[in-house]
Motif scaffolding. Structure first.
Motif, PDB file in Angstrom:
ATOM      1  N   ALA A 236      41.078  46.578  51.113  1.00  0.00           N
ATOM      2  CA  ALA A 236      41.807  45.599  50.301  1.00  0.00           C
ATOM      3  C   ALA A 236      42.544  46.280  49.153  1.00  0.00           C
ATOM      4  N   ALA A 237      41.872  47.232  48.504  1.00  0.00           N
ATOM      5  CA  ALA A 237      42.505  47.946  47.383  1.00  0.00           C
ATOM      6  C   ALA A 237      43.694  48.768  47.859  1.00  0.00           C
ATOM      7  N   GLY A 238      43.547  49.404  49.014  1.00  0.00           N
ATOM      8  CA  GLY A 238      44.657  50.201  49.558  1.00  0.00           C
ATOM      9  C   GLY A 238      45.841  49.325  49.912  1.00  0.00           C
ATOM     10  N   ALA A 239      45.557  48.152  50.486  1.00  0.00           N
ATOM     11  CA  ALA A 239      46.641  47.250  50.859  1.00  0.00           C
ATOM     12  C   ALA A 239      47.383  46.755  49.626  1.00  0.00           C
ATOM     13  N   LEU A 240      46.656  46.438  48.562  1.00  0.00           N
ATOM     14  CA  LEU A 240      47.296  45.975  47.328  1.00  0.00           C
ATOM     15  C   LEU A 240      48.116  47.090  46.676  1.00  0.00           C
ATOM     16  N   ALA A 241      47.573  48.303  46.732  1.00  0.00           N
ATOM     17  CA  ALA A 241      48.286  49.434  46.117  1.00  0.00           C
ATOM     18  C   ALA A 241      49.617  49.695  46.816  1.00  0.00           C
ATOM     19  N   ASN A 242      49.684  49.414  48.111  1.00  0.00           N
ATOM     20  CA  ASN A 242      50.907  49.660  48.876  1.00  0.00           C
ATOM     21  C   ASN A 242      51.796  48.424  48.992  1.00  0.00           C
ATOM     22  N   ASP A 243      51.356  47.340  48.419  1.00  0.00           N
ATOM     23  CA  ASP A 243      52.146  46.109  48.492  1.00  0.00           C
ATOM     24  C   ASP A 243      53.264  46.153  47.447  1.00  0.00           C
ATOM     25  N   PRO A 244      54.541  45.971  47.875  1.00  0.00           N
ATOM     26  CA  PRO A 244      55.648  46.019  46.901  1.00  0.00           C
ATOM     27  C   PRO A 244      55.540  44.958  45.816  1.00  0.00           C
ATOM     28  N   LYS A 245      54.833  43.875  46.092  1.00  0.00           N
ATOM     29  CA  LYS A 245      54.702  42.797  45.112  1.00  0.00           C
ATOM     30  C   LYS A 245      53.704  43.133  43.995  1.00  0.00           C
ATOM     31  N   THR A 246      52.900  44.157  44.188  1.00  0.00           N
ATOM     32  CA  THR A 246      51.898  44.516  43.189  1.00  0.00           C
ATOM     33  C   THR A 246      52.563  45.164  41.983  1.00  0.00           C
ATOM     34  N   GLN A 247      52.084  44.804  40.786  1.00  0.00           N
ATOM     35  CA  GLN A 247      52.629  45.408  39.561  1.00  0.00           C
ATOM     36  C   GLN A 247      52.508  46.923  39.615  1.00  0.00           C
TER      37      GLN A 247
ATOM     38  N   ALA B 294      49.479  48.308  37.955  1.00  0.00           N
ATOM     39  CA  ALA B 294      48.188  48.095  38.617  1.00  0.00           C
ATOM     40  C   ALA B 294      47.928  49.081  39.741  1.00  0.00           C
ATOM     41  N   ARG B 295      48.952  49.812  40.142  1.00  0.00           N
ATOM     42  CA  ARG B 295      48.779  50.711  41.281  1.00  0.00           C
ATOM     43  C   ARG B 295      47.807  51.853  40.975  1.00  0.00           C
ATOM     44  N   GLY B 296      47.886  52.385  39.763  1.00  0.00           N
ATOM     45  CA  GLY B 296      46.963  53.467  39.390  1.00  0.00           C
ATOM     46  C   GLY B 296      45.500  53.033  39.462  1.00  0.00           C
ATOM     47  N   PRO B 297      45.120  51.923  38.808  1.00  0.00           N
ATOM     48  CA  PRO B 297      43.739  51.451  38.912  1.00  0.00           C
ATOM     49  C   PRO B 297      43.307  51.148  40.344  1.00  0.00           C
ATOM     50  N   LEU B 298      44.241  50.658  41.155  1.00  0.00           N
ATOM     51  CA  LEU B 298      43.890  50.364  42.543  1.00  0.00           C
ATOM     52  C   LEU B 298      43.581  51.644  43.314  1.00  0.00           C
ATOM     53  N   HIS B 299      44.377  52.694  43.068  1.00  0.00           N
ATOM     54  CA  HIS B 299      44.080  53.979  43.719  1.00  0.00           C
ATOM     55  C   HIS B 299      42.735  54.530  43.238  1.00  0.00           C
ATOM     56  N   ASP B 300      42.415  54.303  41.967  1.00  0.00           N
ATOM     57  CA  ASP B 300      41.104  54.727  41.451  1.00  0.00           C
ATOM     58  C   ASP B 300      39.977  53.975  42.167  1.00  0.00           C
TER      59      ASP B 300
ATOM     60  N   PHE C 274      40.735  48.426  35.288  1.00  0.00           N
ATOM     61  CA  PHE C 274      41.464  47.215  34.903  1.00  0.00           C
ATOM     62  C   PHE C 274      41.097  46.766  33.488  1.00  0.00           C
ATOM     63  N   GLU C 275      39.851  46.989  33.091  1.00  0.00           N
ATOM     64  CA  GLU C 275      39.430  46.579  31.751  1.00  0.00           C
ATOM     65  C   GLU C 275      40.159  47.359  30.663  1.00  0.00           C
ATOM     66  N   GLU C 276      40.549  48.587  30.975  1.00  0.00           N
ATOM     67  CA  GLU C 276      41.258  49.407  29.989  1.00  0.00           C
ATOM     68  C   GLU C 276      42.690  48.928  29.760  1.00  0.00           C
ATOM     69  N   ARG C 277      43.185  48.079  30.654  1.00  0.00           N
ATOM     70  CA  ARG C 277      44.544  47.532  30.519  1.00  0.00           C
ATOM     71  C   ARG C 277      44.424  46.012  30.494  1.00  0.00           C
ATOM     72  N   GLU C 278      44.356  45.460  29.298  1.00  0.00           N
ATOM     73  CA  GLU C 278      44.111  44.034  29.144  1.00  0.00           C
ATOM     74  C   GLU C 278      45.208  43.178  29.764  1.00  0.00           C
ATOM     75  N   GLU C 279      46.403  43.735  29.878  1.00  0.00           N
ATOM     76  CA  GLU C 279      47.513  42.945  30.429  1.00  0.00           C
ATOM     77  C   GLU C 279      47.423  42.795  31.944  1.00  0.00           C
ATOM     78  N   LEU C 280      46.522  43.546  32.575  1.00  0.00           N
ATOM     79  CA  LEU C 280      46.386  43.494  34.028  1.00  0.00           C
ATOM     80  C   LEU C 280      45.337  42.469  34.456  1.00  0.00           C
ATOM     81  N   THR C 281      45.614  41.811  35.565  1.00  0.00           N
ATOM     82  CA  THR C 281      44.614  40.937  36.193  1.00  0.00           C
ATOM     83  C   THR C 281      43.679  41.816  37.009  1.00  0.00           C
ATOM     84  N   PRO C 282      42.347  41.659  36.842  1.00  0.00           N
ATOM     85  CA  PRO C 282      41.413  42.488  37.636  1.00  0.00           C
ATOM     86  C   PRO C 282      41.458  42.088  39.103  1.00  0.00           C
ATOM     87  N   LEU C 283      42.288  42.795  39.857  1.00  0.00           N
ATOM     88  CA  LEU C 283      42.567  42.410  41.242  1.00  0.00           C
ATOM     89  C   LEU C 283      41.364  42.579  42.175  1.00  0.00           C
ATOM     90  N   MET C 284      40.421  43.433  41.808  1.00  0.00           N
ATOM     91  CA  MET C 284      39.265  43.685  42.671  1.00  0.00           C
ATOM     92  C   MET C 284      37.984  43.041  42.122  1.00  0.00           C
TER      93      MET C 284
END
Length: 226
Positions: free
Chosen positions: A127-138, A141-147, A192-202
């Protein structure tokens, strides 16, 4: 016979009265009923009261051993914080093929619980990999998703090490690696917690992984494997 003179008669009366009267100071003491005893019989002493036995503190109850068998899954899952999730997750795992006469033990239940974590971590990684590669993802947010993808890979590695330690009877390493699994779950959240502007996608996957990994620690403790 001539009667005695009056003076002599008076003296005789006094002498006879003195002979019959009891000696001065003599006192008659009535005996108590039953107070007499046979001559030479020893005096009976009052029976002594039995001493009260010292009160002993009740012994602490012994821990109930967990017997191998079908009920061992329920017995161990009830010792976790999430027993329903524990039992349902284990029920979804492929059950081990045990040799004839051998029954599931604590280590077997722990392996099934670890398998549930492994399955959920693989789903979360996909799920995280799919979101990281989704063009619609901010982009942010891609960095935290790869983490998160790396953290879920680390979970699989830690479970492998815990399984090896379990097979070798190394409780310390088993405990350490199960603790590491729990930490890897938190690592994904922290990105995600380190970036308050991000929605915790996972958040959903991490919450379930946290419960499943917590169950593994509780099962290992209850079964004496850590």
């Amino acid at each position: 016979m001539t009667p005695p003179p009056p003076l002599l008669a008076c003296l005789l009366t006094l002498v006879l009265a003195a002979a019959v009267a009891p000696p001065a100071g003599a006192v008659c003491v009535p005996r108590k009923p039953g107070g007499h005893s046979k001559p030479g019989a020893p005096a009976k002493s009052a029976p002594s009261k039995p001493k009260p036995k010292p009160t002993q503190a009740p012994a602490p109850p012994k821990p109930t051993p967990i017997a191998p068998g079908a009920d061992i899954v329920r017995s161990l899952c009830l010792k976790t914080d999430y027993p329903d999730l524990c039992m349902s997750a284990i029920a979804k795992q492929p059950q081990p093929q045990l040799p004839g006469g051998k029954r599931l033990d604590g280590a077997g239940v722990l392996r099934l619980a670890m398998g549930a974590v492994r399955t959920k971590a693989a789903e979360a990684k996909a799920a995280a990999g799919a979101l990281a590669n989704d063009p619609k993802t901010q982009q942010l947010a891609r960095g935290p998703l790869h983490d998160c993808v790396e953290s879920f890979d680390d979970i699989a590695y830690s479970l492998d090490q815990a399984d090896k330690a379990l097979a070798g009877g190394d409780r310390d390493t088993t405990s350490t690696m199960l603790d590491t699994v729990r930490t890897d779950v938190d690592t994904c959240d922290q990105g995600f917690e380190e970036r308050e502007e991000l929605t915790p996608l996972m958040a959903k996957q991490d919450a379930e992984l946290a419960k499943l990994s917590s169950n593994c620690l509780a099962i290992a403790t209850a079964a004496g494997l850590r």
